[in-house]
Design an enzyme around this catalytic site. Structure first.
Site, mmCIF file in Angstrom:
data_model
loop_
_atom_site.group_PDB
_atom_site.id
_atom_site.type_symbol
_atom_site.label_atom_id
_atom_site.label_comp_id
_atom_site.label_asym_id
_atom_site.label_seq_id
_atom_site.Cartn_x
_atom_site.Cartn_y
_atom_site.Cartn_z
ATOM 1 N N LYS A 71 0.873 -1.179 0.000
ATOM 2 C CA LYS A 71 0.000 0.000 0.000
ATOM 3 C C LYS A 71 0.905 1.224 0.000
ATOM 4 O O LYS A 71 0.954 1.993 0.972
ATOM 5 C CB LYS A 71 -0.908 -0.024 1.239
ATOM 6 C CG LYS A 71 -2.041 -1.044 1.163
ATOM 7 C CD LYS A 71 -3.224 -0.581 0.322
ATOM 8 C CE LYS A 71 -3.981 0.539 0.998
ATOM 9 N NZ LYS A 71 -5.104 1.029 0.139
ATOM 10 N N ASP A 88 -5.421 -16.481 1.950
ATOM 11 C CA ASP A 88 -6.711 -17.122 2.247
ATOM 12 C C ASP A 88 -7.674 -16.916 1.088
ATOM 13 O O ASP A 88 -8.411 -17.828 0.685
ATOM 14 C CB ASP A 88 -7.340 -16.522 3.514
ATOM 15 C CG ASP A 88 -7.119 -17.392 4.737
ATOM 16 O OD1 ASP A 88 -6.107 -18.118 4.759
ATOM 17 O OD2 ASP A 88 -7.951 -17.343 5.664
HETATM 18 MG MG MG Z 1 -3.848 -17.042 7.780
#
Ligand code: MG
Ligand code: IPM
Length: 367
Positions: free
Chosen positions: A192, A252
């Site tokens: 970022k 994830d």
């Molecule tokens: Mg994790």
């Protein structure tokens, strides 16, 4: 010469069940491929807390530093939710990563053809997907100081610090570029830089390292856009390099895209040891899954694929790693399914050990 050594830390919940299956696979490679390992086993996470009052005993930490590779199952469970932060099961895992200095966390997100329909995205967006996320694992906001909760003007304030040295960014970047060279030669770095100084430095350092890898096509993306692009058009990516916290979240997200959360392995690598092997720990991306623990429902594939990564990255047995991965693909293509996977009238439901039976049979057939 003595056999290479493996320390197995099953941990908690389904970690124990899936690791028992990995041991069967390790035994198969010993018996059928003459790859012998000296295997020892110890406690981590809640299991270590129950016995020693800490999530990782110093003796276990010392053993982990000595072996050629660590295989870890999973840590945590509701039983430990109310423990003091300092002894939570996760602290055991974080201590291993930090003290072994495992700075490069490799998280492949690969879609198995047989499971493309199981993704939350349209099958054509994910069929053939093969991304490698390289997550910086030993620094950033997970470990930065100052940290803590303190009082200010009668109010509690929680503090964590995002901190990166250029050396930390650089060594992870080199690992990511090296991987890109062996793959499609495309690297996307995510930070970022629009709001964080550590992100500006990140972008600068990755650009500097790029000079040593001119064949690799490098791009930069803000991490929020990266998350959006991952669900919009995931196949645009080959290797992604990102920091500890963004990497936790993005991996994830990428894992779920494959429809195979219960199937993804990971490798955490550090600097080479005296014998030339990198310090290494291998673990499935999934957690301890307390809801299905002890029922023979867990999918052992992520943990078995983590052993395949160990064969490739620690023991230079790429051919046998591929043999194991191919056996797993074959079993999935044949419709063998644990409960977490999509099944239809053509598939065969199996238990945790039933899945391993099928994988071992496919391995036998590969000889
Ligand atoms: Mg994790
Ligand atoms: C992971 C996990 C860990 C992390 C937890 C269990 C500490 O989410 O490996 O992705 O946040 O790194």
């Amino acid at each position: 010469m003595s056999n290479p050594s493996l320390l197995i830390l099953p941990g908690d919940g389904i970690g124990q069940e899936v690791m028992a299956e990995v041991r069967r696979v390790i035994d198969w490679f010993g018996a059928k491929r003459d790859l012998q390992f000296d295997v020892s086993e110890d406690l981590v996470g809640g299991a270590a807390y129950d016995k020693h009052g800490v999530p990782l005993h110093d003796d276990t930490m010392a053993k982990a530093q000595e072996v050629d590779a660590v295989l870890l199952g999973a840590v945590g469970g509701p039983k430990y939710d109310d423990l003091d932060f300092s002894v939570k099961p996760e602290r055991g895992l974080l201590r291993l990563r930090k003290e072994m200095d495992l700075f490069a966390n490799l998280r492949p997100a690969q879609c198995f053809d047989a499971l493309a329909d199981f993704s939350s995205l349209k099958p054509e967006l994910v069929a053939g997907l093969d991304i490698m996320i390289v997550r910086e694992l030993t620094s950033g906001v997970y470990f930065g100081e100052p940290r803590g909760i303190h009082m200010e003007d009668n109010m509690r304030v929680g503090v964590n610090t995002q901190r990166y040295t250029e050396a930390e960014i650089e060594r992870g970047a080199r690992a990511a570029f090296e991987l890109a060279m062996k793959r499609d030669k495309k690297l996307c770095s995510m930070e970022k830089a629009n709001v964080m100084e550590s992100g500006i430095l990140w972008r600068d350092v990755v650009t500097e390292v790029h000079a040593d890898y001119p064949e690799v096509e490098l791009s930069h993306m803000y991490a929020d856009n990266g998350a959006m692009q991952l669900v919009r058009a995931p196949k645009q990516f080959d290797v992604i390099y990102t920091d500890n916290l963004f990497g936790d979240i993005l991996s994830d997200c990428a894992a779920m895209l494959t429809g195979s959360l219960g199937m993804l392995p990971s490798a955490s690598l550090g600097s080479p040891m005296e014998n030339g092997r990198p310090k290494a720990m291998y673990e499935p991306v999934h957690g301890s899954a307390p809801d299905i623990t002890g029922q023979g429902k867990a999918n052992p594939i992520a943990c078995i694929l983590s052993f395949a990564m160990a064969l490739r990255y620690s023991f230079d047995q790429g051919e046998d790693a591929t043999r194991l991965e191919t056996a797993i693909e074959k079993v999935l293509a044949d419709g063998v399914r644990t409960g977490d996977l999509l099944s239809d009238e053509n598939s065969t439901a199996v238990s945790t050990s039933g899945m391993t039976d099928a994988i071992l049979a496919a391995l036998d057939a590969s000889l």
